[in-house]
Design a protein around this motif. Structure first.
Motif, PDB file in Angstrom:
ATOM      1  N   GLU A 117    -125.940  21.149 -85.571  1.00 38.16           N
ATOM      2  CA  GLU A 117    -126.468  22.363 -84.933  1.00 38.16           C
ATOM      3  C   GLU A 117    -126.177  23.562 -85.831  1.00 38.16           C
ATOM      4  N   CYS A 143    -125.719  16.992 -83.520  1.00 35.08           N
ATOM      5  CA  CYS A 143    -126.082  17.601 -82.244  1.00 35.08           C
ATOM      6  C   CYS A 143    -127.196  16.783 -81.585  1.00 35.08           C
ATOM      7  N   HIS A 144    -127.393  17.003 -80.308  1.00 35.05           N
ATOM      8  CA  HIS A 144    -128.527  16.382 -79.616  1.00 35.05           C
ATOM      9  C   HIS A 144    -129.786  17.148 -80.021  1.00 35.05           C
ATOM     10  N   THR A 146    -133.559  18.745 -80.194  1.00 31.07           N
ATOM     11  CA  THR A 146    -134.636  19.159 -79.283  1.00 31.07           C
ATOM     12  C   THR A 146    -135.990  19.167 -79.982  1.00 31.07           C
ATOM     13  N   THR A 166    -130.973  23.462 -82.827  1.00 26.31           N
ATOM     14  CA  THR A 166    -130.831  22.032 -82.557  1.00 26.31           C
ATOM     15  C   THR A 166    -131.995  21.233 -83.151  1.00 26.31           C
ATOM     16  N   HIS A 168    -133.467  18.727 -85.886  1.00 23.10           N
ATOM     17  CA  HIS A 168    -133.085  17.714 -86.865  1.00 23.10           C
ATOM     18  C   HIS A 168    -134.096  17.718 -88.012  1.00 23.10           C
ATOM     19  N   ASP A 191    -138.157  10.828 -85.639  1.00 26.02           N
ATOM     20  CA  ASP A 191    -137.698  10.464 -84.298  1.00 26.02           C
ATOM     21  C   ASP A 191    -138.882  10.580 -83.341  1.00 26.02           C
TER      22      ASP A 191
END
Length: 247
Positions: A117, A143-144, A146, A166, A168, A191
């Motif tokens: 992040e 981080c997760h 979004t 956030t 990636h 992803d």
């Protein structure tokens, strides 16, 4: 640092070369990156105006800075244009040693910045800065995500300010942090669970891959830009992020 110690690179030369330059205590300059006071039109000595803005930046920086040596990755990890530019710079800068190399490194260096992040512009700047060092990457927590950003570091980093912290990073930028620029598997990774912008510079061969991968993703936007991202490009990205609930 004296000019004799100034050595330039284009793309990601092999780690063996970076370690050699570190042993020489050379000042390593990344010609892919914008330099203060260097205008893109300086590249007119070498390249046509309608050309990849990144390679035009390389040419402009080389013409203005005139380093003693330039190591250019001319392998599949960079592009055919870099190989042509190496030939052109040898003629344009006869006092400079233009050394072609191919990065075939296959050892994974890891991609912690791509997954952490952090403001995307800062993240991309840190990834680009890491090419001049052989040191191991610092540890960053993942981080997760979004949203995803797939592609190359853009000429215009202001594009990246549209994305949340956030985000990636995927594509060649991820290969760059991993120090394996010629890594088809890693470059094609994305992803499918997160909305993703697939980006390439205008006039870049990677725009074909960006469009292809975007067609395989159910929530994707393929965009390209030249020197700067126009208002329509920004509006498309912002609308895409808003429609996918990212902003």
């Amino acid at each position: 640092m004296s000019e004799d110690k100034r050595v330039a690179i284009v793309g990601q030369p092999p780690l063996a070369i970076i370690r050699q330059l570190e042993a020489e205590q050379a000042e390593i300059i990344d010609l892919d990156m914008p330099m203060p006071g260097v205008r893109l039109d300086e590249a007119a000595l070498c390249l046509p105006k309608v050309y990849c803005a990144i390679l035009r930046a390389v040419a402009a920086n080389a013409v203005c800075l005139r380093p003693r040596r330039i190591y250019i990755d001319v392998g599949r990890g960079k592009c055919d244009g870099a190989a042509h530019l190496a030939t052109i710079l040898r003629h344009a800068l006869p006092e400079c040693a233009v050394i072609a190399c191919e990065n075939r490194d296959a050892k994974d260096f890891s991609t912690p910045r791509c997954l952490t992040e952090m403001p995307l512009a800062d993240k991309m700047q840190a990834i680009c800065a890491s090419v001049v060092s052989s040191a191991a990457h610092p540890l960053f927590p993942a981080c997760h995500p979004t949203v995803g950003f797939w592609g190359v570091p853009p000429r215009d980093f202001s594009l990246l300010t549209l994305f949340p912290d956030t985000t990636h990073v995927f594509g060649w930028a991820r290969c760059l942090e991993n120090k394996t620029p010629d890594n088809d598997r890693l470059e094609a990774l994305f992803d499918p669970e997160i909305p993703t912008v697939f980006f390439a510079q205008s006039f870049c061969a990677k725009s074909a891959l960006a469009r292809h991968l975007a067609s395989l993703h159910r929530r994707a936007l393929a965009v390209d830009s030249d020197e700067a991202v126009g208002s329509s490009g920004r509006a498309k990205i912002q609308a895409f992020l808003e429609l996918n609930g990212v902003l």
